[in-house]
Scaffold this motif. Structure first.
Motif, PDB file in Angstrom:
ATOM      1  N   GLU A  88       1.169  -0.896  -0.108  1.00 31.40           N
ATOM      2  CA  GLU A  88      -0.311   0.173  -0.299  1.00 31.40           C
ATOM      3  C   GLU A  88       0.941   1.189   0.293  1.00 31.40           C
ATOM      4  OE1 GLU A  88      -3.580   1.462   2.173  1.00 31.40           O
ATOM      5  OE2 GLU A  88      -3.026  -0.779   2.064  1.00 31.40           O
ATOM      6  N   GLU A  89       0.768   2.182  -0.735  1.00 30.52           N
ATOM      7  CA  GLU A  89       1.470   3.175  -0.650  1.00 30.52           C
ATOM      8  C   GLU A  89       0.873   4.136   0.665  1.00 30.52           C
ATOM      9  OE1 GLU A  89      -0.021   7.785  -3.481  1.00 30.52           O
ATOM     10  OE2 GLU A  89       1.025   5.586  -4.609  1.00 30.52           O
ATOM     11  N   ILE A  90       1.664   4.897   0.735  1.00 28.46           N
ATOM     12  CA  ILE A  90       1.655   5.916   2.519  1.00 28.46           C
ATOM     13  C   ILE A  90       2.443   6.803   2.943  1.00 28.46           C
ATOM     14  CG2 ILE A  90       0.702   3.383   3.515  1.00 28.46           C
ATOM     15  CD1 ILE A  90       3.738   3.405   5.442  1.00 28.46           C
ATOM     16  N   SER A  91       2.012   7.516   3.617  1.00 35.63           N
ATOM     17  CA  SER A  91       2.977   8.663   3.266  1.00 35.63           C
ATOM     18  C   SER A  91       3.291   8.418   5.203  1.00 35.63           C
ATOM     19  CB  SER A  91       2.559  10.016   3.681  1.00 35.63           C
ATOM     20  OG  SER A  91       0.947  10.644   4.661  1.00 35.63           O
ATOM     21  N   PHE A 122       3.099  -5.772   2.408  1.00 35.74           N
ATOM     22  CA  PHE A 122       3.140  -5.674   4.374  1.00 35.74           C
ATOM     23  C   PHE A 122       3.166  -7.117   4.832  1.00 35.74           C
ATOM     24  CE2 PHE A 122      -0.168  -2.295   3.675  1.00 35.74           C
ATOM     25  CZ  PHE A 122      -0.084  -1.318   4.886  1.00 35.74           C
ATOM     26  N   ASP A 123       3.480  -8.105   3.326  1.00 31.89           N
ATOM     27  CA  ASP A 123       4.176  -9.300   4.370  1.00 31.89           C
ATOM     28  C   ASP A 123       6.206  -9.695   4.571  1.00 31.89           C
ATOM     29  OD1 ASP A 123       2.259 -10.143   3.230  1.00 31.89           O
ATOM     30  OD2 ASP A 123       2.371 -10.552   1.905  1.00 31.89           O
ATOM     31  N   CYS A 124       6.907  -8.613   4.054  1.00 30.59           N
ATOM     32  CA  CYS A 124       8.245  -8.362   4.453  1.00 30.59           C
ATOM     33  C   CYS A 124       8.350  -7.326   4.777  1.00 30.59           C
ATOM     34  CB  CYS A 124       9.207  -8.997   3.238  1.00 30.59           C
ATOM     35  SG  CYS A 124       9.338  -7.397   1.880  1.00 30.59           S
ATOM     36  N   GLY A 125       7.553  -6.217   4.973  1.00 27.43           N
ATOM     37  CA  GLY A 125       8.171  -4.579   5.156  1.00 27.43           C
ATOM     38  C   GLY A 125       8.584  -3.822   4.564  1.00 27.43           C
ATOM     39  N   HIS A 126       9.045  -4.608   3.568  1.00 30.42           N
ATOM     40  CA  HIS A 126      10.620  -2.873   2.652  1.00 30.42           C
ATOM     41  C   HIS A 126       9.112  -2.331   2.735  1.00 30.42           C
ATOM     42  CE1 HIS A 126      13.229  -2.425  -0.417  1.00 30.42           C
ATOM     43  NE2 HIS A 126      12.244  -2.879  -0.749  1.00 30.42           N
ATOM     44  N   GLU A 127       9.783  -1.030   1.845  1.00 31.69           N
ATOM     45  CA  GLU A 127       9.873   0.062   1.281  1.00 31.69           C
ATOM     46  C   GLU A 127      10.063   0.674   0.291  1.00 31.69           C
ATOM     47  OE1 GLU A 127       9.570   3.592   5.307  1.00 31.69           O
ATOM     48  OE2 GLU A 127       7.158   1.935   5.953  1.00 31.69           O
ATOM     49  N   THR A 128       9.460   0.899  -0.592  1.00 33.36           N
ATOM     50  CA  THR A 128       9.927   1.645  -1.400  1.00 33.36           C
ATOM     51  C   THR A 128       9.716   2.958  -1.915  1.00 33.36           C
ATOM     52  OG1 THR A 128       9.427  -1.208  -2.708  1.00 33.36           O
ATOM     53  CG2 THR A 128       9.907   1.085  -4.161  1.00 33.36           C
ATOM     54  N   PRO A 129      10.627   3.677  -2.355  1.00 35.47           N
ATOM     55  CA  PRO A 129      10.555   5.050  -1.690  1.00 35.47           C
ATOM     56  C   PRO A 129       9.874   5.621  -3.406  1.00 35.47           C
ATOM     57  CG  PRO A 129      12.850   4.909  -1.275  1.00 35.47           C
ATOM     58  CD  PRO A 129      11.753   3.915  -1.533  1.00 35.47           C
ATOM     59  N   LEU A 130       8.755   6.564  -3.076  1.00 34.85           N
ATOM     60  CA  LEU A 130       8.014   6.513  -4.498  1.00 34.85           C
ATOM     61  C   LEU A 130       8.465   7.905  -4.837  1.00 34.85           C
ATOM     62  CD1 LEU A 130       4.260   5.323  -3.627  1.00 34.85           C
ATOM     63  CD2 LEU A 130       5.509   4.573  -4.171  1.00 34.85           C
TER      64      LEU A 130
END
Ligand SMILES: [Zn+2]
Length: 130
Positions: A88-91, A122-130
């Motif tokens: 999911e896209e989050i700030s 939400f499965d591995c917790g990785h965050e990709t910057p957008l």
């Protein structure tokens, strides 16, 4: 006719995309608090965002369309780490830089400093910057 909110958005672009999609399916709808949230984004949280309003009798169908739209959107954004579509896209409001940008945006009255957004898995917790 009684209108009920079926979704809320923090910016007018995604709100209008959803509205256009519902209108294409012959669902009458309108956006509540669009002007206030667009002019004063800092109020978005307090107002609950831009609400997509539909007639109560059409709400179940509208939610169905929006859910499939969301699903299609998610399937285009797989996690770069594990390939999961549960993203999911989050700030990122907990970071100090976002508070600074929110305050500067409020004080300067412009959109010069954007709030940082990431796509979180939400499965591995990785965050990709957008
Ligand atoms: Zn992942």
């Amino acid at each position: 006719m009684k209108y009920v909110p079926v979704a809320a958005y923090d910016n007018y672009v995604t709100a209008h995309l959803a509205k256009g999609r519902l209108e294409a399916e012959s669902i009458q709808c309108w956006l509540m608090d669009e002007n206030t949230v667009t002019i004063m984004p800092i109020w978005s949280q307090a107002l609950g965002g831009i609400k997509l309003m539909v007639p109560d009798v059409q709400a179940p169908r509208a939610q169905e369309i929006l859910a499939s739209l969301e699903q299609a959107h998610k399937s285009h954004h797989a996690c770069s780490q594990c390939g999961s579509h549960n993203t999911e896209e989050i700030s990122t409001p907990r970071k100090i830089s976002n508070w600074i940008s929110a305050i500067s945006t409020f004080l300067l009255g412009n959109y010069a400093i954007p709030v940082k957004k990431v796509r979180r898995c939400f499965d591995c917790g990785h965050e990709t910057p957008l």
